[in-house]
Enzyme design. Sequence first.
Site, PDB file in Angstrom:
ATOM      1  N   GLU A 173       0.819  -1.223   0.000  1.00 20.03           N
ATOM      2  CA  GLU A 173       0.000   0.000   0.000  1.00 20.03           C
ATOM      3  C   GLU A 173       0.852   1.272   0.000  1.00 20.03           C
ATOM      4  O   GLU A 173       0.634   2.185   0.803  1.00 20.03           O
ATOM      5  CB  GLU A 173      -0.972  -0.011   1.180  1.00 20.03           C
ATOM      6  CG  GLU A 173      -2.032  -1.084   1.059  1.00 20.03           C
ATOM      7  CD  GLU A 173      -3.107  -1.016   2.146  1.00 20.03           C
ATOM      8  OE1 GLU A 173      -2.986  -0.186   3.081  1.00 20.03           O
ATOM      9  OE2 GLU A 173      -4.068  -1.797   2.061  1.00 20.03           O
ATOM     10  N   GLU A 292      -5.598  -8.399  -0.432  1.00 18.03           N
ATOM     11  CA  GLU A 292      -6.335  -8.029   0.778  1.00 18.03           C
ATOM     12  C   GLU A 292      -7.781  -7.819   0.371  1.00 18.03           C
ATOM     13  O   GLU A 292      -8.083  -6.935  -0.430  1.00 18.03           O
ATOM     14  CB  GLU A 292      -5.780  -6.759   1.438  1.00 18.03           C
ATOM     15  CG  GLU A 292      -4.475  -6.947   2.172  1.00 18.03           C
ATOM     16  CD  GLU A 292      -4.076  -5.726   3.001  1.00 18.03           C
ATOM     17  OE1 GLU A 292      -4.981  -5.033   3.532  1.00 18.03           O
ATOM     18  OE2 GLU A 292      -2.870  -5.451   3.108  1.00 18.03           O
TER      19      GLU A 292
END
Length: 501
Positions: A173, A292
């Site tokens: 991320e 995710e």
Amino acid sequence: MTTATIAIDRTAVVAPINRRIFGSFVEHLGRCVYDGIYEPGHPTANEDGFRLDVIELVKELGSTTIRYPGGNFVSGYRWEDGVGPREDRPVRRDLAWHALESNQVGTDEFARWCKLTGSELMMAVNLGTRGIEAALDLLEYTNHPSGTALSEKRIANGATEPYDIRMWCLGNEMDGPWQTGYMTADDYGKIAARTAQAMKAADKNLELVVCGSSGSAMPTFGDWERTVLEHSYEHVDYISCHAYYQERGGDLDSYLASSLEMQYFIETVVATADHVGNKLRSKKKIQLSFDEWNIWYLDEHQASDEVNEGWEFAPRQLEDVYSVADAVVLGNLLITLLKNHDRVGSASLAQLVNVIAPIMTEPGGAVWRQTTFFPFSVTSRLARGEVLRPRIDVGTYATKVHGDAPLVDAVATADAETGSSAVFLVNRSQTESIEVSIDVSGLEASTITEAVTLHDDDVYAKNTLEDQNRVGLRDLSGATLADGILTVTLPPVSWSALGLG
């Protein structure tokens, strides 16, 4: 009664099933590792301190690939802290989750844990506070057979054979301002490309995942993927997608159609990746690693005071308790991943134990299944062979967020080797049962081997420490198969699965 018809064409193949689609995720966050998979004082703990009761449920869940050690945690992680004699390992601050890390579980221990669960280790490297050198060192430590400084260190630490980790995530991320060391797309694309090139110089057969957007609501969504891939396209194999869903403002209708947003996410990233590939005149296709995905009541956590200001070890964080509605949505998200399996080659349910997880534990005590455990475990068990894209004819209902949404969603799988097949279905209606007629004549099925549903008159019923078996699978009564037509009645707000033979 509302009706729907589904036709399953044996030639409408999406892709052969890659078992990595049923992956999960373990991060050093809250009680996922400590008091989750690892609790030395527990009655079921083995010599490594791992809870064997948790391992049995992980096997039942059917997780195939485990992404580790993060997540936000990896962006400040020094992997060297977690190897060697445990008594010599340093305690560090984890800035991502504002907690203390004891490093009692590290690379070697987790690799042994993966072996016990029968799962593949998918490793993430730190590109937040570290970079190419640390990534190469970790790769040498884990994968080189022997004869080098770091491979010999692994051997000295008890692992004679290399771990042969195939899949590696290049950071986590990196578009997010919450991420330690976050970057612009241009800066990240450059460091990711250089790291990927160096890692593949060591082993050209590695499978590398470059960071995509951490959510489709990010202001840089789409443009981030384009920029990162323009730098790294020829060096990587996957681009990551992360998405979490929750019910907001009592709008259950929109929540039950969350998979429509996941479909939009997938289509956008695929289109962007293919645009870059065409621009570069590349012969390869980038796959998606949806590493995710889950239900996460993030709004409530952000509004709470659970942030650990006291620098504690393994505080209780993000321990969502899931309802029947949550499980139905999760089952529908898994249907969507399968329907896009030609481009979504890998996926990781985030996370595995205690932290937004299908499995919960109590220190010194019980382990139990959350509602979300059931659709994942059954799908992982029944889905074999190839994914088939069904043709669905059904009415719609109005949602505030997604517009008109089909009342029923479904996907099928078929295994030519065993002759078995399966159909997975969701009824999104809050009020009506729906009778579904499914043409399975092309599957040459003769019997229904299994028919289960997840449904409850209380869509917010949950499994808790005090009532661990409040919600579970029920027999899907009344299902029939005659003359190639499978007929089944789906209860309101339900996820269902049928095995055929």
